[in-house]
Scaffold this motif. Structure first.
Motif, PDB file in Angstrom:
ATOM      1  N   HIS A  93       0.835  -1.211   0.000  1.00  0.00           N
ATOM      2  CA  HIS A  93       0.000   0.000   0.000  1.00  0.00           C
ATOM      3  C   HIS A  93       0.868   1.258   0.000  1.00  0.00           C
ATOM      4  N   TYR A  94       0.205   2.387  -0.159  1.00  0.00           N
ATOM      5  CA  TYR A  94       0.896   3.676  -0.217  1.00  0.00           C
ATOM      6  C   TYR A  94       0.581   4.541   1.001  1.00  0.00           C
ATOM      7  N   GLY A  95       0.478   3.880   2.102  1.00  0.00           N
ATOM      8  CA  GLY A  95       0.221   4.591   3.348  1.00  0.00           C
ATOM      9  C   GLY A  95      -1.150   4.332   3.901  1.00  0.00           C
ATOM     10  N   VAL A  96      -2.098   3.982   3.036  1.00  0.00           N
ATOM     11  CA  VAL A  96      -3.476   3.728   3.452  1.00  0.00           C
ATOM     12  C   VAL A  96      -3.921   2.415   2.826  1.00  0.00           C
ATOM     13  N   THR A 122       2.150   3.014   8.623  1.00  0.00           N
ATOM     14  CA  THR A 122       2.456   4.388   8.244  1.00  0.00           C
ATOM     15  C   THR A 122       1.510   5.362   8.935  1.00  0.00           C
ATOM     16  N   ILE A 144      -4.738  10.034   7.737  1.00  0.00           N
ATOM     17  CA  ILE A 144      -4.661   9.503   6.366  1.00  0.00           C
ATOM     18  C   ILE A 144      -3.828  10.418   5.478  1.00  0.00           C
ATOM     19  N   LEU A 145      -4.092  11.711   5.573  1.00  0.00           N
ATOM     20  CA  LEU A 145      -3.360  12.660   4.732  1.00  0.00           C
ATOM     21  C   LEU A 145      -1.872  12.657   5.058  1.00  0.00           C
ATOM     22  N   LEU A 148      -0.160   9.512   3.651  1.00  0.00           N
ATOM     23  CA  LEU A 148       0.118   9.616   2.218  1.00  0.00           C
ATOM     24  C   LEU A 148       1.383  10.439   1.966  1.00  0.00           C
ATOM     25  N   GLN A 149       1.527  11.522   2.728  1.00  0.00           N
ATOM     26  CA  GLN A 149       2.728  12.358   2.568  1.00  0.00           C
ATOM     27  C   GLN A 149       3.978  11.633   3.035  1.00  0.00           C
ATOM     28  N   GLU A 151       4.570   8.438   3.014  1.00  0.00           N
ATOM     29  CA  GLU A 151       4.959   7.426   2.031  1.00  0.00           C
ATOM     30  C   GLU A 151       5.686   8.038   0.839  1.00  0.00           C
ATOM     31  N   ARG A 152       5.300   9.287   0.497  1.00  0.00           N
ATOM     32  CA  ARG A 152       5.984   9.944  -0.613  1.00  0.00           C
ATOM     33  C   ARG A 152       7.372  10.426  -0.208  1.00  0.00           C
TER      34      ARG A 152
END
Length: 808
Positions: A93-96, A122, A144-145, A148-149, A151-152
């Motif tokens: 996953h990408y954080g979520v 994460t 959640i927000l 996502l950051q 993970e980037r």
């Protein structure tokens, strides 16, 4: 078709609404979100750690127990266990994890309550570093927000490293390395698969799945994680079955148990670091290295405790600490659980009494024997000078249910003892630069954290006399000068009270040489010397040894050691003799490193030159230099500054020669058991034997031992510096100097060895009977016969008139 089109547009509208909602939420909330870039340089709270000179952990201070670990050092089995328990889709996953969020939403709709948060690792990192534990939709959207950051901005390994070092795992343990130490007393790399799975189960609920508080529930959680690992193919069936069969053996322990027992040293270092860094000292991960050697510190602890136990047993048994005759074994165990081991003395309760010994219950629930042989010392204590009759059998010493103390011997057997009431201290310095090599401030830090080595100001008694004799040598006296050991009295002009000082054995020897008077510790000679050189001169002179002038009495009792000095101050003073005349400031901390191992401070104390000579004797009257153990400013240069000379090297050498005679011929003769030729020192005993001292040295170590009661009282008849403190000093120095060659400061230039007439103290003639060689400063040779006789008659041959002085 119309229905399908309607459903399609409805879905598109719902998805668009969700996207618009998320976009709107992001636009609304993102300006208030913290920057995840701070995670790249995050500074977690790490405790303060104190180490010995040979890198053994002495103590750890800090509310949060944490030992950060790098990703490369995390066992792969733990990573698999953690992901199986918390986030098995972490790699994809990408954080979520949408499935997890939908599952959490379905549980909410079904039950009306939040069951799980659907958080990924994460998202937990985002919450742990940036958000609170509040359960709300706003916090979840922020989580959640941020995820996502994160993970980037960071890689998966970086995220895992942050997570395993940040999470709280119960019992004040933060991070997996601290948890491994708390529950198993080992680093995480040494844990078994089952133990790793146990720790991986803690993040969900550290209190509920705590293997110490709730071992059954913790095992259920552990076994579930092991099953998940097996299902996911992370372990094979054999490892799975082996781990399932492993019992829960967790026990709460201190994080990284101290490798060296030196609590008084640790407290001194802690106070110094807090004074420098404030509250950050407990959270910034400072590593403090001290001057203390682990072998010497261990011996100092044992020497002091053995000396206090030996003294205590000479004065009889005071009875049990408590009696519980009506309790059953379960009740006894409950009482034992309330007790602590103090100075190695374990609590125990007598369970049965025989003719050849007793049985006792210890805190681990076992019953063990104590032989009658170890109890025969226990004559009833009456007072410091009186004992009851010798016991003939164990029943005359203890009763069933008595709470007593035992000492575990090297062979595992128990010895019958009691907690000493007398206390003591031992300090050992390197005379070359003042490094504290060993220090203990009492029998047990757990019993009393009062550091008697640095805080107890007590009268040094005769151990102060060398400072007076040294002043007399620099005033023109010699080791052969004759002083009258005869009665003297002083009258207070205001009250009329009379002070008649006396020698400890109430005898008088008449004219006696200074050397002999020192090793025989003649009080009246010391007083006459002080009377001759003057009190003000003696007070000023004492500052050369680093002694605080304000603690020294301005009267002739100064010669008898009625000053108020700590063992560390006395040791510092003797270091001037031990190093040939240089003042060194005691120091404890050699280096302070930050959490990354970079040095913040390195000590560079003044040090004596390698080959001291008499060339710098002109500096002997300069004031004592005081240096800070942790100076402000930039790190010091690599070359240490030279310590300040405060004493003529010839005076220091003659004093060492005289103090060697204290051991060879005087009150320190017990030290001859060490079979060394390089030992010098002085005993000290105060009025009514309230304080017992021995301060001694060679060229490698200067060490002081003190014994007394915290509330001053007599140690008892025949308890002197040579019988109480000296044995402690001997045991410690025997280990400290083992296999070391003889070492004392080299003889300086400017000394004479002349034959002296023992009756006159003057240079011997050809026919002098019993003449001997004595050391002299070439600038102060013995007087010719006529002058010596006249001087003796004028100053010491007859009884001086009463001298009015404020003594009371």
């Amino acid at each position: 078709m119309r229905l399908l089109k309607l459903l399609s547009w409805t879905c598109i509208a719902l998805i668009s609404a969700v996207m618009l909602g998320l976009s709107g939420a992001f636009l609304y909330l993102s300006p208030g979100l913290p920057s995840v870039e701070t995670l790249r340089n995050v500074r977690m709270q790490v405790p303060l750690r104190i180490y010995s000179a040979d890198d053994k952990l002495i103590a750890e201070f800090g509310e949060m127990r944490r030992s950060p670990i790098q990703f490369a050092d995390i066992p792969p089995d733990f990573i698999n266990a953690l992901l199986a328990a918390e986030d098995d889709n972490f790699a994809n996953h990408y954080g979520v994890d949408v499935k997890s969020l939908m599952r959490a939403a379905a549980q909410l709709l079904k039950s009306g309550q939040i069951q799980t948060g659907g958080s990924t690792i994460t998202m937990q990192v985002a919450k742990n570093f940036f958000l609170s534990n509040e359960r709300s939709f706003a916090r979840k959207i922020n989580e959640i927000l941020l995820a996502l950051q994160i993970e980037r901005a960071l890689g998966k390994n970086d995220i895992l490293e942050l997570y395993v070092n940040k999470i709280y795992l119960g019992n004040r343990a933060y991070g997996i390395e601290a948890a491994a130490q708390v529950y198993y007393g080992k680093p995480i790399r040494e844990l078994s698969l089952a133990q790793l799975a146990m720790i991986a189960g803690l993040p969900k609920a550290p209190s509920r799945y705590n293997p110490v508080a709730n071992p059954e529930r913790a095992k259920i959680r552990r076994d579930w994680i092991l099953a998940r690992m097996y299902e996911l193919g992370k372990i094979d069936q054999q490892r799975y079955q082996t781990a399932l069969a492993e019992t829960v053996e967790a026990h709460q322990q201190a994080v990284r148990p101290p490798e060296l027992e030196a609590p008084y040293v640790a407290e001194m270092a802690r106070a110094e670091i807090v004074g420098r860094f404030g509250g950050d000292a407990y959270t910034e991960g400072y590593r403090v290295h001290t001057t203390v050697r682990s072998d010497l510190q261990t011996e100092a602890n044992q020497a002091l405790r053995e000396g206090l136990l030996n003294y205590d047993q000479r004065h009889g048994y005071r009875g049990p600490e408590a009696r519980f005759p009506t309790l059953d074994p379960a009740g006894w165990l409950a009482k034992l659980a309330e007790q602590r081991t103090l100075g190695g003395l374990e609590p125990a309760i007598v369970t049965s009494i025989g003719n050849d010994g007793i049985q006792v219950l210890t805190r681990d629930g076992s019953e063990q024997p104590i032989a009658w042989q170890s109890m025969k010392w226990a004559r009833p204590h009456i007072n410091s000078n009186s004992l009851g009759r010798q016991p003939g059998k164990p029943a005359e010493v203890v009763q069933k249910g008595d709470l007593i103390r035992v000492l575990r011997q090297e062979d595992g057997s128990l010895r019958f003892v009691q907690l000493p009431q007398a206390q003591g201290a031992l300090v050992s310095l390197d005379p070359a630069d003042g490094a504290i090599r060993a220090l203990t401030g009492g029998f047990s830090f757990e019993q009393s954290n009062y550091n008697r080595a640095t805080q107890a100001k007590r009268q040094p008694g005769s151990s102060f006399k060398p400072f007076v004799y040294s002043a007399a040598l620099d005033k023109g006296f010699t080791a052969a000068s004759l002083i009258n050991d005869a009665p003297i009295e002083f009258v207070d002009p205001y009250t009329g009270e009379v002070w008649r000082p006396k020698n400890d054995n109430n005898t008088f020897l008449g004219p006696i040489r200074m050397r002999e008077a020192l090793y025989k510790s003649r009080n009246l000679v010391s007083i006459r010397l002080l009377q001759e050189i003057g009190i003000e001169y003696a007070l000023d002179y004492s500052k050369r040894f680093g002694l605080p002038r304000e603690e020294l009495p301005r009267n002739f009792s100064l010669a008898l050691g009625t000053a108020n000095l700590t063992p560390l101050e006395v040791t510092t003073g003797y270091a001037v003799f031990a190093n040939g005349g240089y003042h060194v400031q005691p120091y404890l901390i050699t280096q302070i490193d930050n959490r990354d191992g970079e040095p913040l401070f390195r000590a560079n104390p003044p040090r004596i030159p390698d080959h001291p000579t008499s060339a710098d004797t002109a500096q002997a009257s300069m004031p004592v230099a005081v240096t800070s153990a942790i100076p402000e400013g930039t790190p010091p240069a690599e070359t240490p500054p030279t310590a300040e000379r405060v004493l003529d090297p010839r005076t220091a050498y003659i004093m060492t020669s005289m103090l060697q005679d204290v051991i060879k011929r005087g009150t320190g003769r017990r030290a001859l058991s060490l079979q060394r030729s390089d030992l010098a020192g002085k005993t000290g005993t105060t009025n009514e034997q309230k304080d017992s001292w021995f301060a001694g040295y060679n060229g490698d170590f200067v060490t002081t031992a003190w014994v007394g009661f915290d509330q001053p009282q007599s140690l008892g008849h025949n308890e002197y510096g040579g019988t109480v403190a000296l044995p402690i000093w001997i045991r410690y120095m025997g280990v400290a100097l083992k296999d070391k060659p003889a070492h004392l400061p080299p003889e300086p230039e400017g000394l004479l060895r002349l034959r002296v007439d023992p009756l006159t103290g003057q240079a011997a003639t050809a026919g002098s009977s019993g003449a001997f060689f004595e050391l002299f400063n070439k600038d102060a040779p013995p007087q010719p016969a006529s002058e010596a006789s006249s001087s003796f008659q004028d100053n010491f041959g007859s009884e001086p008139a009463a001298v009015p002085i404020d003594l009371f």
